[in-house]
Each structure stands twice: as C-alpha cells, then as structure tokens.
Design an enzyme around this catalytic site. Structure first.
Site, PDB file in Angstrom:
ATOM      1  N   HIS A  79       0.999  -0.932  -0.775  1.00 33.30           N
ATOM      2  CA  HIS A  79       0.647  -0.286   0.051  1.00 33.30           C
ATOM      3  C   HIS A  79       0.742   1.408  -0.197  1.00 33.30           C
ATOM      4  CE1 HIS A  79       0.439   0.162   4.621  1.00 33.30           C
ATOM      5  NE2 HIS A  79       0.332  -0.573   5.105  1.00 33.30           N
ATOM      6  N   ASP A  81      -0.314   4.167   1.263  1.00 30.70           N
ATOM      7  CA  ASP A  81      -0.611   5.405   1.975  1.00 30.70           C
ATOM      8  C   ASP A  81       0.407   5.295   3.777  1.00 30.70           C
ATOM      9  OD1 ASP A  81      -2.322   2.953   2.224  1.00 30.70           O
ATOM     10  OD2 ASP A  81      -3.375   3.671   4.102  1.00 30.70           O
ATOM     11  N   ASP A 111       6.524   0.721   7.228  1.00 31.55           N
ATOM     12  CA  ASP A 111       4.351   0.044   6.285  1.00 31.55           C
ATOM     13  C   ASP A 111       4.143   1.211   6.164  1.00 31.55           C
ATOM     14  OD1 ASP A 111       2.327  -0.658   6.763  1.00 31.55           O
ATOM     15  OD2 ASP A 111       1.608  -0.398   8.519  1.00 31.55           O
ATOM     16  N   GLU A 143      -5.195   2.144   2.330  1.00 31.87           N
ATOM     17  CA  GLU A 143      -5.081   0.717   2.867  1.00 31.87           C
ATOM     18  C   GLU A 143      -5.385   0.796   4.114  1.00 31.87           C
ATOM     19  OE1 GLU A 143      -3.514  -2.998   5.771  1.00 31.87           O
ATOM     20  OE2 GLU A 143      -2.734  -1.063   5.286  1.00 31.87           O
ATOM     21  N   GLU A 144      -4.856   2.049   4.801  1.00 30.48           N
ATOM     22  CA  GLU A 144      -4.714   2.020   6.479  1.00 30.48           C
ATOM     23  C   GLU A 144      -6.616   2.897   7.005  1.00 30.48           C
ATOM     24  OE1 GLU A 144      -3.345   1.300   7.973  1.00 30.48           O
ATOM     25  OE2 GLU A 144      -0.484   2.015   7.746  1.00 30.48           O
ATOM     26  N   GLU A 168       4.053  -6.514   3.692  1.00 29.78           N
ATOM     27  CA  GLU A 168       3.847  -5.375   4.939  1.00 29.78           C
ATOM     28  C   GLU A 168       4.310  -6.241   6.015  1.00 29.78           C
ATOM     29  OE1 GLU A 168       1.351  -3.785   6.434  1.00 29.78           O
ATOM     30  OE2 GLU A 168      -0.848  -3.846   4.862  1.00 29.78           O
ATOM     31  N   HIS A 355       2.874   2.945  12.606  1.00 30.82           N
ATOM     32  CA  HIS A 355       1.600   3.892  13.175  1.00 30.82           C
ATOM     33  C   HIS A 355       2.338   4.370  14.533  1.00 30.82           C
ATOM     34  CE1 HIS A 355      -1.573   1.217  11.303  1.00 30.82           C
ATOM     35  NE2 HIS A 355      -0.277   1.250  10.030  1.00 30.82           N
TER      36      HIS A 355
HETATM   37 ZN    ZN Z   1       0.743  -1.555   6.331  1.00 33.17          ZN
END
Ligand code: ZN
Length: 384
Positions: A79, A81, A111, A143-144, A168, A355
């Site tokens: 992903h 984003d 990530d 994706e997030e 991932e 995150h």
């Molecule tokens: Zn991810």
C-alpha cells in the site's frame, strides 16, 4: 530502459512523498505523489503501467505495473498510504529519511514504503531478463483507511496472477493467516428530561447498560466457538472500545453510543456475524421508552487464509527458513485471495514499530529482503 536511481534515493523519495490516508477528512490526503514516482521508475524499466483512479476520488489511485505475459506469475504488492503522524513525537522530520542507530527512520518506511522501494529495485534486476511468467507490481490506495483501493481492485477483477506477496511488516516471516474484522456502532435513543423527574424521560445510558450486558454475553457465547486455526486467541472476540452518552449529571441522557470491534476466523461470514451481533444487542434492551439502532462503523474485511501446501507458502518458508504463521493484524490479503491469487504476507519491517513516531526499518533487513525478492522472481517469473 532508463537507469533506476539507487535504493537509498528510491526510499528517500517515497518517504518524502506525502500520502497519509485517514477516515477523518482533516488528515486525509491523496496518494498520487507516490503513485507517480512508482509509475516513472517502472515505466523507465519497461513495465506497462496502469494508474486506476479510485471511484469518486480523483486524488487517489491504485497502480498496476506489468512486465511479461502469461496466466501465472508473481505480484509484489504494497500500500502507498501511511497513517497520520504526530509531529511532536518524532526525533527527526517524518518525511525526511534519516539514518541513525543502524536504522532508517521515516513515515511509512516500515509500513510499508520500504518494501515498495525494495520491490522496484528487485524489478529492475528482472527487467533485463526473459520472463516466462509476468512480474506485476501492485501499489494500492487507502489500505490504512477502509481498504477502498483493494476493494476497487477486487470489484474490477484486477490484477490476475497465480501468486502474490504483500510486503507488510512481518519481520521477514511468512504469514498465511489472519482474522477478519468488522466494526459497528450501537446506539440507544431515549428522551431527555430534568434529572428530578426520571419518570418523564427515557434514560439512554440505562438502556445502554442493558445493551452492553447483552453484547458482553454475546461475546462470551462467540468465544465458545473455536476458529480451528491455531490463532493465539483461537475464537472470535468482541472489543467494547468506545462509549459515549449524556452530557450532565442533572439531565436525563437522550443518547448513548457504543462502538465495538469484532474479530473472527476464516469460517465466519461478516453478514451473519453482524446481524447476530445486532440482534443480540437489540434483544437486551428493555428500558421503557428507549429505542435501539445499529450503524456500520467499518464494513469489515474477511479473514485471510492461504492453504499451507501452496507453492507460494512453501517457497516463502524455504527461502526464509520459517514456517508460515498467523498474525493479529489485518491486510489486503483477503482481497488478493478473492482475485484468485495464492497470497503470503511477508515483509522486512516490524509491526511493533509501525503506526507510531520514529517508525523505522533496520538496515540489516535490506540485504536479506533483496535476496528474498530476487529468489521469488527467479522461482515464479524466470523459471517456466
Ligand atoms: Zn501496512
């Protein structure tokens, strides 16, 4: 063919291209800066590049880049984003790739922009060779924040291939299982009134007390059903995650809301789980004058499972030296499996640093990932 910039520059430019996605419009950005970087690099390598805008979002797109032809082949997916960031927590500028303590730091480097850069670099090595089966790089949007990019791909039936690896963060251990998720908001509506006359109102918090009890009992009932897959918690779970109601001690609260998250296994179906949850919650409410309502907080994604004996699982196990595992976080894997690909989640980052401020990727993960990607491409694209 245009020469590809060195890996460090690929990673620096990917991190510098903002692509935060969020359910909250104040934080949400498009992902086109990242998509355009990937498109430029991959076109330069001779890939056929398609940019597929998300329905209704001209500032967001998925990218499919294909080299070679055939029904089989390998998809390297990631992903584009990142999650939103909290400036104050960072020791360096989030959009400036910074090396310290033998790690690369930057928003999304773990990530999962780090994997995207490594996948492009691996693609450049394949670009000069004759492919027996296609190599496809897939970069998704959102994706997030709801997985709208992967949903759009699944709806369009693209791309098609036999095998896929989603990079991932898994500490370079292959993953073939994770649970599914759905989220609901459960509301109790009552009637406001003066606290001295409870008989003239309908107290939504009292009503929610009953609903909460019913939801917890429902969670206990679900917990008696095994997922049968060896998850760390091998049964469905309900988290009562947020509750909000009323505004002052001397008013009868007219509304109370409970947000819940339900996690489940590969044999469970989202629609049935959601309707059972709502039914159980509604049945709990007997407070006079109160009314129950449910709304969808997150449509949900199915659980992810790729069979243990498949070629891609076996290849990833052999190349990493680790048996395929189950993880607790969700990915776009179910959507790729839905498209008919046998999919493994396998990437260099560590989910434990994702995150959060100072997100990083250890430098010593880079060489093994380069080797892994080269070997996967050799196995699924170069060999017939
Ligand atoms: Zn991810």
């Amino acid at each position: 063919m245009t020469a590809l910039p060195p890996l460090n520059q690929l990673l620096r430019e990917l991190v510098a291209a903002p692509s935060v996605s969020s359910e909250h419009p104040a934080h949400d950005m498009g992902n086109l800066p990242v998509v355009h970087l990937l498109a430029e690099w991959l076109e330069g390598l001779g890939f056929a590049v398609e940019i597929l805008p998300l329905p209704g979002r001209s500032d967001k797109a998925n990218l499919i880049a294909t080299l070679g032809r055939g029904p089989g082949g390998l998809v390297l997916a990631g992903h584009t984003d990142t999650v939103p960031f909290d400036d104050s927590g960072w020791d360096s500028e989030p959009f400036a790739l910074t090396e310290r303590d033998d790690r690369l730091h930057g928003l999304g480097i773990c990530d999962m922009k780090g994997f995207l850069g490594l996948a492009v670099e691996a693609a450049s090595a394949a670009a000069g060779q004759t492919l027996q089966q296609p190599l496809i790089l897939l970069a998704t949007a959102d994706e997030e924040s709801g997985m709208d990019g992967a949903r759009a791909l699944a709806a369009a039936g693209r791309p098609k291939a036999r095998h896929a690896v989603i990079g991932e963060p898994t500490n370079l251990r292959p993953v073939r299982l994770h649970k599914g998720i759905l989220m609901d908001s459960l509301h109790v509506h009552g009637h406001a009134g003066h606290s001295s006359r409870p008989d003239l109102g309908a107290n939504a918090i009292r009503g929610m007390h009953q609903v909460l009890g019913a939801v917890m009992a429902h969670g206990d009932a679900l917990a008696r059903h095994s997922c049968g897959r060896g998850f760390a918690i091998d049964h469905p779970t309900i988290n009562t995650g947020c509750i909000e109601g009323g505004d002052s001690a001397n008013r009868i609260p007219a509304h109370c809301r409970l947000d819940v998250d339900l996690r489940f296994g590969p044999d469970d179906r989202i629609d049935a789980l959601r309707s059972d949850l709502r039914e159980a919650a509604a049945a709990g409410l007997t407070e006079p004058g109160c009314r129950f309502e449910a709304s969808t907080l997150f449509d949900g994604i199915p659980a992810f499972e790729t069979a243990a004996g498949t070629d891609i699982v076996r290849a990833c196990e052999a190349l990493t030296g680790h048996a395929a595992e189950a993880v607790d976080f969700a990915t776009e894997g179910p959507f790729l499996n839905q498209l008919g690909m046998e999919t493994v989640i396998l990437g260099p980052g560590d989910i434990a640093v994702a995150h959060q401020p100072n997100e990083s990727l250890p430098l010593d993960r880079i060489a093994p990932t380069q080797k892994l990607l080269r070997d996967l491409i050799a196995r699924f694209c170069l060999a017939g």
